[in-house]
Design a protein around this motif. Structure first.
Motif, PDB file in Angstrom:
ATOM      1  N   HIS A  43       0.837  -1.208   0.000  1.00  0.00           N
ATOM      2  CA  HIS A  43       0.000   0.000   0.000  1.00  0.00           C
ATOM      3  C   HIS A  43       0.870   1.256   0.000  1.00  0.00           C
ATOM      4  CE1 HIS A  43      -3.496  -2.540   1.684  1.00  0.00           C
ATOM      5  NE2 HIS A  43      -3.658  -2.332   0.397  1.00  0.00           N
ATOM      6  N   SER A  47       0.869   4.040  -2.929  1.00  0.00           N
ATOM      7  CA  SER A  47       0.523   5.440  -2.616  1.00  0.00           C
ATOM      8  C   SER A  47       1.566   6.421  -3.160  1.00  0.00           C
ATOM      9  CB  SER A  47       0.376   5.621  -1.105  1.00  0.00           C
ATOM     10  OG  SER A  47       1.656   5.553  -0.492  1.00  0.00           O
ATOM     11  N   ARG A  48       2.634   5.889  -3.750  1.00  0.00           N
ATOM     12  CA  ARG A  48       3.702   6.760  -4.276  1.00  0.00           C
ATOM     13  C   ARG A  48       3.934   6.463  -5.763  1.00  0.00           C
ATOM     14  NH1 ARG A  48       7.664   7.307   0.162  1.00  0.00           N
ATOM     15  NH2 ARG A  48       9.117   7.907  -1.490  1.00  0.00           N
TER      16      ARG A  48
END
Ligand SMILES: Cc1cc2nc3c(=O)[nH]c(=O)nc-3n(C[C@H](O)[C@H](O)[C@H](O)COP(=O)(O)O)c2cc1C
Length: 263
Positions: A43, A47-48
């Motif tokens: 995750h 998220s990046r």
């Protein structure tokens, strides 16, 4: 001729990357189950997107049961579930045959061979390694995933006898097979290759996208059920943090042992 140690290199790497993740301070900072720990890191990577453009890309290693020769290729992780790591492929491909040497891809969920996965998220300075045994994903799950793919990819799965040699060696031969599959399923010619008028890349957003195409019997999901998972966090001077989870192979109720390894 034997290569001599002084042979002129064709490529060299002279930079020394410094790895500076937050590290893994202690085993207490890890989840008791490696699939939960993997999900946390995954995750973070998802998220990046600017730093980790394709976090789901993973190396998959298999071994030929007769020759013991290993081979590695990149595949895409499509799901992590409480049992393991799922990707999709052609069961008749080299990897498919090495993972299920019996070749009986109609059999329900047979246990296969051992496999290993490796992820590397460079900008995060994190890596994960998995060792496990594979099983086939059930057909309903495979069908659901297949239906979610762009129509061009669904046609491609039928048209490509993955890993086999194209006798003429020409791209045209592959594209002819694609046209045959398009005709068979009533999809406009050129949908999969992007040359069809008004269909667009891979048929996305088109009527062709709605065409029902059955999942090929030789194609489906494979789950790597782990018994060893290692989490690697890069630190300065190559003094990385490494933690390895292990449990008894084949005993999914067994608890995981967590040990720190030397870098
Ligand atoms: C980024 C990337 C993602 C890929 N994803 C898959 C995949 O999910 N499934 C697959 O069968 N092949 C995938 N491939 C192609 C494989 O690397 C490989 O060429 C193919 O599966 C044939 O491998 P084999 O002959 O060893 O069976 C991907 C390749 C790349 C570079």
């Amino acid at each position: 001729m034997q290569a001599s140690a002084s042979a002129k290199p064709l490529a060299t790497v002279s930079n020394h990357e410094t790895y500076l993740s937050q590290g893994i301070p202690s085993a207490d900072s890890l989840a008791p189950n490696p699939l939960d720990q993997f999900s946390q890191w995954f995750h973070l990577a998802q998220s990046r997107p600017d730093d980790v453009p394709e976090p789901e890309a993973m190396s998959l290693s298999t071994v030929d049961a007769e020759t013991h020769i290993p081979s590695t290729r990149v595949v895409l992780l499509k799901q992590v579930d409480p049992r393991g790591f799922v990707f999709y492929t052609n069961y008749s491909s080299r990897k498919g045959r090495e993972l299920f040497p019996d070749g009986d891809y109609e059999a329900e969920s047979p246990r296969g061979a051992y496999a290993s996965l490796a992820f590397y998220w460079r900008k995060l300075h994190l890596s994960v390694r998995v060792v496990g045994r594979v099983e086939r994903v059930d057909r309903a799950t495979t069908q659901a995933y297949f239906d979610s793919r762009p129509v061009g990819s669904r046609i491609g799965a039928w048209a490509s006898d993955q890993s086999s040699v194209l006798p003429t060696g020409s791209r045209e031969e592959l594209e002819q097979r694609v046209r045959d599959v398009e005709r068979r399923f009533g999809v406009p010619e050129g949908t999969a290759t992007g040359s069809a008028v008004d269909v667009g890349p891979e048929g996305k957003g088109s009527a062709a996208q709605e065409t029902h195409i059955p999942v090929p019997p030789f194609w489906g999901g494979i789950r790597v059920v782990p018994f060893e998972v290692e989490f690697w966090a890069g630190r300065e001077s190559r003094l990385h943090d490494r933690y390895r989870y292990t449990r008894k192979e084949g005993d999914e109720d067994a608890s995981w042992k967590i040990e720190r390894l030397c870098p």
